[in-house]
Design an enzyme around this catalytic site. Structure first.
Site, PDB file in Angstrom:
ATOM      1  CB  VAL A  11      32.634 -13.923  69.122  1.00  9.81           C
ATOM      2  CG1 VAL A  11      32.249 -15.398  69.067  1.00  9.81           C
ATOM      3  CG2 VAL A  11      32.162 -13.223  67.862  1.00  9.81           C
ATOM      4  CG  HIS A  22      40.562  -9.971  74.888  1.00 10.53           C
ATOM      5  ND1 HIS A  22      41.916 -10.262  74.765  1.00 10.53           N
ATOM      6  CD2 HIS A  22      40.166 -10.491  76.076  1.00 10.53           C
ATOM      7  CE1 HIS A  22      42.312 -10.918  75.854  1.00 10.53           C
ATOM      8  NE2 HIS A  22      41.275 -11.078  76.654  1.00 10.53           N
ATOM      9  CG  ASN A  23      36.091 -11.212  69.270  1.00 10.14           C
ATOM     10  OD1 ASN A  23      35.374 -11.987  69.907  1.00 10.14           O
ATOM     11  ND2 ASN A  23      37.001 -11.649  68.397  1.00 10.14           N
ATOM     12  CD  GLN A  63      45.982 -22.256  74.648  1.00  6.48           C
ATOM     13  OE1 GLN A  63      45.035 -22.551  75.388  1.00  6.48           O
ATOM     14  NE2 GLN A  63      46.312 -20.993  74.412  1.00  6.48           N
TER      15      GLN A  63
END
Length: 453
Positions: free
Chosen positions: A182, A179-180, A380
């Protein structure tokens, strides 16, 4: 030449472009010392008291925090680089011999070449972030606002726009694996691809496009790197403030509104219009709450089953923008394998950091956050099966289906098979360690599994 600086929570705003040169020289001369930098970067908007996640970096060296602050300050004072890149993207490269170039022409040229293909699904946001020296979100948003005609349509002040985007980018936590900024840039690029879908592009207004891109860019701003249950069980003040409901999403929205007002980006618009924009941004950002997944999915299915979706209605267009943002937010499994795998490993690393923090303070470890029991492939496969596949199957129905939807679903199925094979290998290794365990079977069939890297 005097320089007007506005102190804020971790930022410096400039009145004139040329004044940035003075600040860069001051930084080089040491007149803006580490003490001042610490004051500027000490607090974050809207998140006091912050969660001190530095304790998670158990192997960090003493100089890492200092170097991180220095990197942030360097980006903070790179206002002219943003404007230089913006001029480049508009074909207005300055040719004056004495002009300041913080990045060489080849470096910027590669980023500009990538932006010429920003509407393609194989866009590599990691490479783009490197080419823009960590300024992928600002550079991308400036380009998209320009090509979409939003700057002209809303008569946006370029200085205020750069100031706002700089605030947004800096308020993402660079130490978060996932969570940045990018991730925000990646979601924004995906949102642009969805906005370009034929079925949507013919109906969306400039305001719709503005809202979609803005919400994508700011949808996770100031994310602390832990989830809502963590904030609730640690009695964080944000959980109390938002009554344990859409805690993070509410904070992202309110932080965005604060930055909009602080930057003055919409100050020239009528008050009722700017307030409406703020409310619609909130509605879009709040839709990314994963706990509301079924609510939106059921409504979308009903519209598609009844064939009553009318994109000439503002309410229906807004709903589809909510769905598009939800898709963009979880589209990583729909990217090609190399990009998808990187995002998967990053999000799991963030989960594991939370689990380590919970273990350190004797808290119950949250689901998917225990590195000892929750493998990346298993996480995933569950994420794809229960969240991504149901959503993108309905999105494909909505697009009837488009070429992009077919590409995304192809990647999704292939990536799920890849993770299934990797989980099979992982479980097989555990079976050899514990001989009495039952040997697993690979999902998706042996023939499919043989093609998996």
């Amino acid at each position: 030449m005097s320089c007007l600086m506005v102190e804020r929570c971790g930022g410096v705003a400039f009145k004139w472009l040329e004044q940035n040169v003075i600040q860069v020289r001051m930084l080089a001369d040491g007149r803006l010392n580490a003490g001042h930098a610490g004051v500027l970067l000490a607090e974050r908007r809207g998140s006091y008291p912050p969660i001190d996640l530095r304790i998670l970096k158990t192997n960090s060296q003493p100089g890492e925090v200092e170097s991180g602050t220095r990197r942030k300050l360097k980006r903070l004072l790179s206002f002219q680089r943003y404007c230089h890149a913006s001029r480049l993207l508009r074909g207005l490269m300055p040719h004056t011999p004495g002009s300041l170039h913080l990045l060489d022409d080849d470096y910027l040229g590669q980023a500009a070449h990538m932006l010429s293909k920003v509407d393609t699904w194989n866009f590599d946001i990691f490479l783009f972030d490197r080419l823009t020296n960590g300024n992928s979100l600002v550079t991308l948003m400036c380009h998209l606002f320009n090509v979409c005609g939003l700057i002209h349509h809303f008569q946006l002040d370029m200085v205020k726009l750069h100031r706002f985007l700089g605030m947004v980018q800096e308020d993402y936590h660079s130490h978060n694996p996932y969570h940045n900024a990018v991730h925000a840039a990646d979601v924004t690029q995906a949102m642009y691809c969805y906005i370009k879908e034929t079925k949507l592009a013919e109906q969306l207004t400039p305001l719709d496009v503005f809202l979609g891109l803005m919400a994508a860019a700011a949808h996770d701003v100031d994310h602390p790197g832990v989830n809502q249950p963590f904030l609730i069980k640690t009695r964080h003040h944000l959980a109390t403030l938002y009554q344990n409901t859409s805690v993070l999403e509410s904070h992202h929205w309110r932080s965005t509104v604060g930055m909009l007002r602080e930057s003055g980006l919409l100050s020239h618009l009528p008050a009722d219009m700017s307030q409406d924009i703020e409310q619609q941004l909130g509605s879009l950002i709040l839709a990314t709450d994963i706990n509301r997944q079924n609510e939106f999915l059921i409504t979308l299915r009903e519209h598609l089953d009844n064939q009553d979706m009318d994109l000439q209605l503002a309410t229906h267009r807004h709903f589809i923008l909510q769905i598009a943002l939800k898709c963009a937010d979880v589209c990583n499994p729909c990217r090609e394998w190399e990009l998808s795998r990187q995002w998967s490993e990053r999000v799991c690393e963030e989960f594991y950091r939370q689990g380590d923090l919970e273990r350190k303070f004797d808290l119950e470890i949250s689901p998917l956050c225990d590195q000892q029991t929750d493998s990346v492939p298993a996480i995933q496969i569950g994420f794809i099966s229960y969240i991504v596949e149901p959503l993108f199957e309905e999105w494909q129905r909505f697009t009837e289906p488009s070429m992009l939807s077919q590409i995304m679903m192809g990647h999704l199925h292939k990536n799920k098979a890849c993770w299934s094979r990797l989980r099979y290998v992982h479980t097989l290794a555990e079976t050899k360690t514990h001989p009495h365990a039952e040997e697993p079977e690979p999902e998706g069939g042996q023939e499919e599994a043989e093609d998996i890297p």
